[in-house]
Design a protein around this motif. Structure first.
Motif, mmCIF file in Angstrom:
data_model
loop_
_atom_site.group_PDB
_atom_site.id
_atom_site.type_symbol
_atom_site.label_atom_id
_atom_site.label_comp_id
_atom_site.label_asym_id
_atom_site.label_seq_id
_atom_site.Cartn_x
_atom_site.Cartn_y
_atom_site.Cartn_z
ATOM 1 N N ARG A 14 8.295 14.703 -4.854
ATOM 2 C CA ARG A 14 8.312 15.450 -4.154
ATOM 3 C C ARG A 14 9.987 16.184 -3.638
ATOM 4 O O ARG A 14 9.798 16.893 -2.965
ATOM 5 C CB ARG A 14 7.500 15.660 -3.826
ATOM 6 C CG ARG A 14 5.782 16.248 -4.135
ATOM 7 C CD ARG A 14 4.203 16.379 -3.159
ATOM 8 N NE ARG A 14 3.556 16.645 -4.299
ATOM 9 C CZ ARG A 14 3.420 17.846 -4.079
ATOM 10 N NH1 ARG A 14 3.792 18.362 -3.485
ATOM 11 N NH2 ARG A 14 2.552 17.990 -4.836
ATOM 12 N N ALA A 15 10.731 15.504 -3.136
ATOM 13 C CA ALA A 15 12.359 15.076 -2.527
ATOM 14 C C ALA A 15 12.896 16.418 -3.470
ATOM 15 O O ALA A 15 12.658 16.334 -4.040
ATOM 16 C CB ALA A 15 12.517 14.174 -2.001
ATOM 17 N N LYS A 16 13.291 17.440 -2.121
ATOM 18 C CA LYS A 16 14.208 18.112 -2.455
ATOM 19 C C LYS A 16 15.945 17.983 -2.121
ATOM 20 O O LYS A 16 16.432 18.131 -3.295
ATOM 21 C CB LYS A 16 13.993 19.635 -1.915
ATOM 22 C CG LYS A 16 12.282 20.073 -1.711
ATOM 23 C CD LYS A 16 12.007 20.309 -3.151
ATOM 24 C CE LYS A 16 10.937 21.661 -3.564
ATOM 25 N NZ LYS A 16 10.737 21.202 -4.731
ATOM 26 N N SER A 17 15.768 17.429 -1.660
ATOM 27 C CA SER A 17 17.393 16.917 -1.114
ATOM 28 C C SER A 17 17.891 15.265 -1.789
ATOM 29 O O SER A 17 16.692 14.559 -2.666
ATOM 30 C CB SER A 17 17.388 16.462 0.451
ATOM 31 O OG SER A 17 16.714 15.294 0.836
ATOM 32 N N ARG A 18 19.143 14.845 -2.432
ATOM 33 C CA ARG A 18 18.998 14.505 -2.886
ATOM 34 C C ARG A 18 18.962 12.935 -2.790
ATOM 35 O O ARG A 18 18.503 11.665 -2.748
ATOM 36 C CB ARG A 18 20.444 14.048 -3.825
ATOM 37 C CG ARG A 18 21.006 13.122 -4.804
ATOM 38 C CD ARG A 18 20.636 13.198 -5.810
ATOM 39 N NE ARG A 18 21.306 11.699 -6.651
ATOM 40 C CZ ARG A 18 19.931 11.447 -7.412
ATOM 41 N NH1 ARG A 18 19.009 11.802 -8.167
ATOM 42 N NH2 ARG A 18 20.971 10.093 -8.367
ATOM 43 N N GLY A 63 0.164 -1.084 0.480
ATOM 44 C CA GLY A 63 0.071 0.292 -0.181
ATOM 45 C C GLY A 63 1.238 1.274 -0.316
ATOM 46 O O GLY A 63 0.022 2.272 0.153
ATOM 47 N N LEU A 64 1.729 1.105 0.843
ATOM 48 C CA LEU A 64 2.847 2.490 0.607
ATOM 49 C C LEU A 64 4.009 2.580 -0.895
ATOM 50 O O LEU A 64 4.215 3.923 -1.189
ATOM 51 C CB LEU A 64 4.019 2.318 1.320
ATOM 52 C CG LEU A 64 3.409 3.100 2.994
ATOM 53 C CD1 LEU A 64 4.853 2.236 3.428
ATOM 54 C CD2 LEU A 64 3.943 3.722 2.843
ATOM 55 N N VAL A 65 3.827 1.404 -1.691
ATOM 56 C CA VAL A 65 4.095 2.230 -3.083
ATOM 57 C C VAL A 65 4.445 3.513 -3.640
ATOM 58 O O VAL A 65 4.976 4.215 -4.384
ATOM 59 C CB VAL A 65 4.088 0.875 -3.592
ATOM 60 C CG1 VAL A 65 4.982 1.157 -4.851
ATOM 61 C CG2 VAL A 65 5.119 -0.173 -3.320
ATOM 62 N N PRO A 66 2.917 3.191 -4.275
ATOM 63 C CA PRO A 66 2.663 4.581 -4.541
ATOM 64 C C PRO A 66 3.206 5.588 -3.492
ATOM 65 O O PRO A 66 3.235 7.137 -4.459
ATOM 66 C CB PRO A 66 1.099 4.599 -5.146
ATOM 67 C CG PRO A 66 0.464 3.302 -4.906
ATOM 68 C CD PRO A 66 1.391 2.748 -3.967
ATOM 69 N N ASP A 67 2.124 5.723 -2.771
ATOM 70 C CA ASP A 67 2.683 6.692 -2.136
ATOM 71 C C ASP A 67 4.704 7.041 -1.707
ATOM 72 O O ASP A 67 4.727 8.657 -2.030
ATOM 73 C CB ASP A 67 2.482 7.098 -0.361
ATOM 74 C CG ASP A 67 0.583 7.439 -0.407
ATOM 75 O OD1 ASP A 67 0.395 7.569 -1.544
ATOM 76 O OD2 ASP A 67 0.380 7.053 0.898
ATOM 77 N N LEU A 68 4.972 6.612 -2.049
ATOM 78 C CA LEU A 68 6.414 6.935 -1.831
ATOM 79 C C LEU A 68 7.067 7.069 -3.121
ATOM 80 O O LEU A 68 8.222 7.992 -3.375
ATOM 81 C CB LEU A 68 7.079 4.793 -1.732
ATOM 82 C CG LEU A 68 7.056 4.736 -0.576
ATOM 83 C CD1 LEU A 68 7.797 3.367 -0.469
ATOM 84 C CD2 LEU A 68 8.250 4.750 0.539
ATOM 85 N N GLY A 69 6.303 6.591 -4.551
ATOM 86 C CA GLY A 69 6.518 7.165 -5.549
ATOM 87 C C GLY A 69 6.554 8.842 -5.635
ATOM 88 O O GLY A 69 7.002 10.399 -6.308
ATOM 89 N N VAL A 70 5.361 9.309 -4.792
ATOM 90 C CA VAL A 70 5.444 10.538 -4.797
ATOM 91 C C VAL A 70 6.455 11.523 -3.746
ATOM 92 O O VAL A 70 6.454 12.266 -3.996
ATOM 93 C CB VAL A 70 4.081 11.019 -4.032
ATOM 94 C CG1 VAL A 70 3.837 11.820 -3.632
ATOM 95 C CG2 VAL A 70 2.458 10.376 -4.646
ATOM 96 N N LEU A 71 6.322 10.821 -2.879
ATOM 97 C CA LEU A 71 7.470 11.842 -1.841
ATOM 98 C C LEU A 71 9.173 11.726 -2.690
ATOM 99 O O LEU A 71 9.374 12.643 -2.750
ATOM 100 C CB LEU A 71 8.144 10.590 -0.678
ATOM 101 C CG LEU A 71 6.271 10.281 0.512
ATOM 102 C CD1 LEU A 71 6.810 9.913 1.880
ATOM 103 C CD2 LEU A 71 6.061 12.161 1.202
#
Length: 461
Positions: free
Chosen positions: A200-204, A189-197
């Motif tokens: 959206r992440a700014k740091s490498r 269930g986390l996989v799609p939301d991990l793609g969003v993060l």
């Protein structure tokens, strides 16, 4: 198609009560608000104060375990005839708490219940943390916990085969199966939301971290089709565990001939108690969470109301279990069963027995009032009281039977020590510390499912 979406949105809105989502939301706003808690660290100050308090309990937990292993199991309050005490009571309690996460995430998904979307993520995480706490107790109760691997059916030259008639082996099989399936279902269930993060992440470092966890998720139609198939199959696999795991735990008692244990009502009775304590813990986490991060429009009163209603349903089954246990002790004509029930009511553990009945039976009836279910401070207090009552229920069941068995000459009470309370409260602190870390690192609310609800409700894009 538009009419079908409108009808479903109307059903989700529930004109006679609170809606699943409050207000109008679009996709960027939903994903931005939820991911900002993780990526930007928008955490209130008291979040870290509460985490520090839990971390102190984590240190207490580690110290208590170290002391127990160094000194031995005689350091905490178990003795002949009461060889099962707070360890097994807390084990059953933690296993029960973990059941609500599986029910919300898997069973309600199969039933197409939209209100699960905002609370299923942290409920699933709660399941994993509760199962982790539960798994420690039987190992620590072994006396020599460093030999716990002897419970595994591993061939070896010393022929240390498991004793399949031992409840320890049953518990090990049940916990390992439940933990594995729950972990896979939660991560799926986390996989799609991990793609969003990741996007959206700014740091490498954040992009790499969440990118590895996202497993190359692109959100394509092919990915979504495969995802939905696997997600529903895993939900169908996880749903029977709600009944099977706690039924196996109940068989630990039912297969014994000790008065108060040998009862066929225990498996369904334990399952209902697990759902009651599990939903009480869900409310214990959800109510402060929605207030602390100002997400009352995403985790609405509808969620709280439905969870409270499910607590009523499970609680009434528990009350039926109490009544049937007393009735069959009288109706069976067995003098030992009758004596055990009388001892629960008037014996040395009578105060705990009556407090348990007050917490689980009397306080539960307040939830029939809709105004109480929608009053968050009162509902939070009721959830805490029921959590306390469910632990007392497990303790009363575990201790009263062996303390008043067939031979009055061997009767005796358990003497609780500081170690019993240190391990119990330490495990509670560790559980909530893991919840805090989860909220800080991963999205506590499912982004894509809330976006689906928003689209059905108001046509969000």
């Amino acid at each position: 198609m538009a009419e079908a979406v409108a009808a479903r949105a109307k059903a989700n809105g529930n004109p006679s009560g609170p809606s699943v989502l409050r207000g109008r939301h679009d996709f960027p706003e939903i994903s931005g608000r939820i991911s900002a808690i993780v990526l930007q660290g928008k955490l209130p100050r008291f979040f870290w104060a509460a985490f520090f308090a839990c971390f102190v309990l984590v240190l207490l937990f580690l110290y208590s375990i170290t002391y127990l292993i160094s000194v031995g199991v005689g350091a905490y309050g178990v003795d002949i005839p009461v060889v099962w005490g707070t360890m097994i009571s807390s084990f059953v309690w933690w296993i029960g708490i973990g059941h609500a996460g599986t029910l919300i995430s898997a069973m309600l998904l199969l039933l197409r219940q939209p209100w699960r979307a905002s609370i299923n993520r942290f409920a699933e995480a709660m399941t994993l943390f509760a199962v982790a706490m539960a798994g420690l107790y039987p190992i620590l109760h072994l006396g020599r916990p460093w030999f716990f691997y002897w419970l595994l059916p591993l061939p070896n030259t010393h022929m240390h085969w498991p004793q399949w008639r031992s409840p320890l082996v049953w518990d090990f099989a049940a916990i390992s199966t439940y933990a594995t399936v729950s972990l896979l279902f939660w991560y799926m269930g986390l996989v799609p939301d991990l793609g969003v993060l990741r996007d959206r992440a700014k740091s490498r470092a954040g992009q790499v971290f969440y990118g590895i966890l996202a497993l190359g998720w692109r959100g394509s139609a092919f990915h979504w089709a495969r995802y939905q198939t696997v997600y529903f199959l895993m939900a169908a696999l996880a749903t029977p565990l709600v009944v099977s795991v706690h039924s196996i735990v109940a068989l630990d008692f039912t297969f014994a001939i000790t008065p108060g244990y040998h009862s066929t009502i225990f498996p369904p009775y334990f399952v209902a108690g697990a759902l009651l304590s599990g939903f009480a813990m869900v409310l214990t986490i959800a109510i402060p969470l929605r207030w602390a991060f100002a997400v009352e429009d995403l985790i609405t009163l509808r969620h709280m109301d439905n969870a409270a209603k499910l607590m009523i349903a499970a609680g009434m089954v528990v009350i039926y279990g109490y009544a049937s246990e007393a009735f069959f002790a009288w109706y069976s004509g067995q003098p030992y069963e009758r004596a055990m029930m009388i001892q629960r009511a008037v014996g040395p553990y009578a105060p705990l027995f009556w407090i348990m009945l007050f917490c689980n039976c009397v306080v539960l009836q307040l939830l029939w009032v809709r105004r109480v279910r929608l009053n968050m401070p009162v509902l939070f207090a009721i959830a805490l009281v029921i959590n306390i009552g469910m632990w007392l229920e497990r303790y009363v069941i575990v201790v009263t039977g062996p303390s008043r068995d067939y031979l009055p000459s061997s009767w005796g009470e358990q003497s609780l020590t500081w170690l019993d309370f240190g391990i119990l409260f330490g495990s509670i602190g560790t559980f909530f510390a893991l919840v805090f870390l989860f909220i800080r690192i991963l999205p506590a609310i499912t982004i894509f499912e809330v976006e689906e609800l928003a689209e059905e409700k108001g046509g969000a894009r």
